[in-house]
Design an enzyme around this catalytic site. Structure first.
Site, PDB file in Angstrom:
ATOM      1  N   ARG A   1     -11.866  -2.340  -8.635  1.00 34.35           N
ATOM      2  CA  ARG A   1     -12.339  -3.278  -6.985  1.00 34.35           C
ATOM      3  C   ARG A   1     -13.768  -3.688  -7.343  1.00 34.35           C
ATOM      4  NH1 ARG A   1      -8.274  -1.162  -2.543  1.00 34.35           N
ATOM      5  NH2 ARG A   1      -9.880   0.540  -1.904  1.00 34.35           N
TER       6      ARG A   1
ATOM      7  N   TYR B   1     -11.419   1.187  10.129  1.00 30.33           N
ATOM      8  CA  TYR B   1     -12.122   2.270   8.592  1.00 30.33           C
ATOM      9  C   TYR B   1     -12.958   1.929   8.026  1.00 30.33           C
ATOM     10  CZ  TYR B   1      -8.916   4.835   6.000  1.00 30.33           C
ATOM     11  OH  TYR B   1      -7.479   5.261   5.782  1.00 30.33           O
ATOM     12  N   LYS B   2     -12.077  -0.182   7.585  1.00 27.15           N
ATOM     13  CA  LYS B   2     -12.752  -0.049   6.169  1.00 27.15           C
ATOM     14  C   LYS B   2     -13.304  -1.667   7.087  1.00 27.15           C
ATOM     15  CE  LYS B   2      -7.968   0.704   4.060  1.00 27.15           C
ATOM     16  NZ  LYS B   2      -8.489   1.104   2.857  1.00 27.15           N
TER      17      LYS B   2
ATOM     18  N   PHE C   1       0.698  -0.843  -0.464  1.00 27.77           N
ATOM     19  CA  PHE C   1      -0.149  -0.235  -0.149  1.00 27.77           C
ATOM     20  C   PHE C   1       1.199   1.020  -0.087  1.00 27.77           C
ATOM     21  CE2 PHE C   1      -2.602   3.307   1.654  1.00 27.77           C
ATOM     22  CZ  PHE C   1      -4.042   2.952   1.148  1.00 27.77           C
TER      23      PHE C   1
ATOM     24  N   ASP D   1       0.569  -5.317   7.948  1.00 26.44           N
ATOM     25  CA  ASP D   1      -0.314  -4.330   7.789  1.00 26.44           C
ATOM     26  C   ASP D   1      -1.927  -5.419   7.480  1.00 26.44           C
ATOM     27  OD1 ASP D   1      -2.170  -2.428   7.138  1.00 26.44           O
ATOM     28  OD2 ASP D   1      -1.531  -1.269   5.418  1.00 26.44           O
TER      29      ASP D   1
END
Lengths: 405, 405
Positions: free
Chosen positions: A365, A216-217, A121, A191
């Site tokens: 995605r 928050y995902k 990321f 991560d």
């Protein structure tokens, strides 16, 4: 193609969909970017705001332990860590910085070589790049490739995303952790942003030493909710946060002259934790705990498998190639479809009320968080994509993502 | 002693007290630690949570600029900076770390000597101590003492709190900034946590280059609300955040291979900003903007002056010594009273519904945020203190603050 309604009827997690605020007129397939709010969250946030008004600073003794208490729940129910090993704090980026810098500083004899994946990321790559003297890139991280990179013995840290944010590929958490240790005595910092809350994560079973993640995902704690960090207990005394903040100080309100960090996980705190938003993190973790990670894992496998089947049936003819692994044990809870028109197709999908997302240069995605996504959502979303490709609706949108300056 | 009711009747800011949620049964004199909620804040936070539910990730384009937009309001109305120079982000501690580390890294030729005050706020001392090769302590920072410390030319950074968190003393922002520059070409990083929103701060008029601050004290943005940072525009291109996070990256969602920071203040972002809580920051800043810093300054001077008069009249006989400067231009908006029984007296005050706070070893702090504090609050609070001292109510409480382990 199996029947979505039948799959939904047989879904043991189906009832959890009602635990989220509905999204009328929208199919939301972007929970991997920003999760949906649980129904209880708004009330819990309002209660916290009221508590601030009612109790003011006298509530501090209750608030101050929440980052650890919620961390304990996350540890126990979501990521397979032990109590006292997880702290909710700062952003994922800041947490990654703190742990990576702590590892590099703990071993000043070793060159600051860091192994990572060019597909990691962006924030991880940038943070590690700024800290490292040298980045050694491993393009397809496996136990073998990581071992080869760590073999020279000069690698202070390796760091990877557990699930690739673009392709959805899941790395071998246990195998890579063990390989890096064995080959170069190298600790691995994971991560979990794209895995925890989406699939089963068991850090202790995997022998993992260090991790960070995002709430928050898949944990549905809201935009900009704090991140978390995990440090296995035996490492606490050897690692020091580079940000010597007062919330990491032993007997903090003694406000003593010298920095003397907490012996516990609290030593990785920096400033004041985001008290107003913590109830949203707690609620997100609570839903995951109620579902259980094995059930998450099973449904993620089934949902992504269904999406891949639909992609083959509906979208291959329109030029889409699924880049997500076919083996469910090797993927997370999102599916990546490659297409040169991925950007305008994503905009055309949004115009039809289907929210997916795009990752440069050519990936569409579809995020399928197991608690909040139905099989019908997947079928409807991919059905829209088929229709809009057939009708060339992507032609109504700019071909390329505009550069933001 | 003047009449509190008459002072309240003549107070041009009196109407602002109704803009805060009332505190029935309590006199709150600890807004310097945690500010009171404005009435509008709960609704604004609820609106933001609803926006998350309604718009999900599609709201990002609106949210993403808020840290700069609110920073601009803070710049213009509260701290005398220009648009594009202030960013709401992270915690005060993390912001201090980012700016201090950026300054040290920008001048690698210079030794990492940092000048600060042993009375500086603990998190500032700890963070600076961990970054510096050497701390050069200046016990009473004035233009002369700071110039003397910077004179050798080896000082990379000086950093001070604008208002001392214990004594309430206000440092000479302009004089010290100029003296450090002149004596050693040393930039000064100011911590405005105990001044901005309490008194008039004008960073540009003072020639200040760098600052950080807190929004949960005088800006009333709620427990754990994010901090902010200020970097004068001419320094943007010369400073790089040590935390190379993706929110500081130019064209962030291109997710390019190399870190290429934004040219703007956004380069000091790290991870995702705390979107759910930002409306509380905006509301806090909005109230300050409506009041105006000159009015804040005048009322802070009057309130603290009134408190000092009362302390002389009511408390001197009970052994309290005011340590806050008598000159209003040399203090902030809180008053510090020294007493060997400050700890139990503070507990006894709380038992009477008067919330003040204690700072080790012997300081009782009365915070008097100008927008939310009345003269009657001050008189009632100090009146309670006089009564409880006369009745020796402090004897009912432990003599010393317990050590927290």
């Amino acid at each position: 193609v199996p029947d979505a309604a039948a799959l939904d009827a047989a879904d043991p997690l189906a009832a959890f969909r009602d635990r989220f605020v509905p999204t009328p007129g929208r199919i939301y397939l972007d929970g991997n970017s920003l999760g949906r709010p649980p129904r209880e969250t708004a009330a819990r946030l309002a209660t916290r705001a009221a508590e601030w008004a009612d109790r003011l600073v006298t509530a501090w003794p209750d608030w101050v332990d929440e980052p650890r208490r919620i961390g304990d729940a996350l540890a126990e129910h979501v990521i397979g860590a032990r109590h006292g090993e997880v702290l909710v704090a700062d952003s994922t980026t800041v947490n990654l910085f703190k742990l990576a810098a702590a590892v590099l500083a703990a071993d000043p004899e070793r060159r600051r070589v860091v192994v990572t994946d060019p597909g990691n990321f962006p924030t991880d790559r940038y943070v590690l790049g700024a800290l490292a003297a040298e980045i050694r890139w491993v393009e397809h991280p496996t136990p073998d490739t990581v071992a080869a990179a760590c073999e020279p013995g000069d690698v202070a840290l390796a760091s990877f995303g557990h699930v690739d944010y673009r392709t959805g590929e899941r790395l071998d958490l246990a195998g890579i952790t063990a390989a890096a240790r064995a080959a170069g005595a190298t600790p691995v910092l994971w991560d979990l942003s794209h895995s925890a809350g989406a699939i089963a994560v068991d850090l202790h079973a995997a022998g993992a030493e260090l991790a960070v993640g995002c709430t928050y995902k898949y944990l549905n704690a809201g935009p900009g909710a704090p991140g978390y960090l995990y440090v296995r207990e035996d490492l606490h005394s050897r690692l020091r946060s580079p940000i010597a903040g007062w919330f990491g100080q032993r007997d903090q309100f003694a406000m003593g002259p010298a920095y003397d960090p907490e012996p516990s996980i609290a030593r990785f705190h920096a400033g004041t934790p985001p008290v107003l938003g913590l109830p949203a993190v707690e609620e997100g973790v609570r839903l995951m705990a109620q579902a259980g990670v094995e059930a998450l894992e099973a449904k993620a496998a089934a949902l992504t498998g269904f999406a891949l089947e639909l992609a083959d049936s509906y979208l291959a003819a329109h030029g889409f190639t699924a880049v997500t692994p076919r083996d469910p044990a090797r993927r997370g809870a999102h599916v990546a479809l490659r297409h040169e028109r991925a950007w305008p197709a994503c905009q055309a999908l949004a115009a039809r009320g289907v929210i997916a997302d795009f990752r440069a240069p050519d990936i569409l995605r579809l995020g399928l968080p197991p608690l909040s996504t139905s099989y019908a959502d997947v079928e409807t979303g991919i059905g829209h994509l088929r229709e809009l490709m057939a009708a060339r609706e992507f032609d109504h949108f700019p071909a390329r993502r505009p550069r933001v300056t």
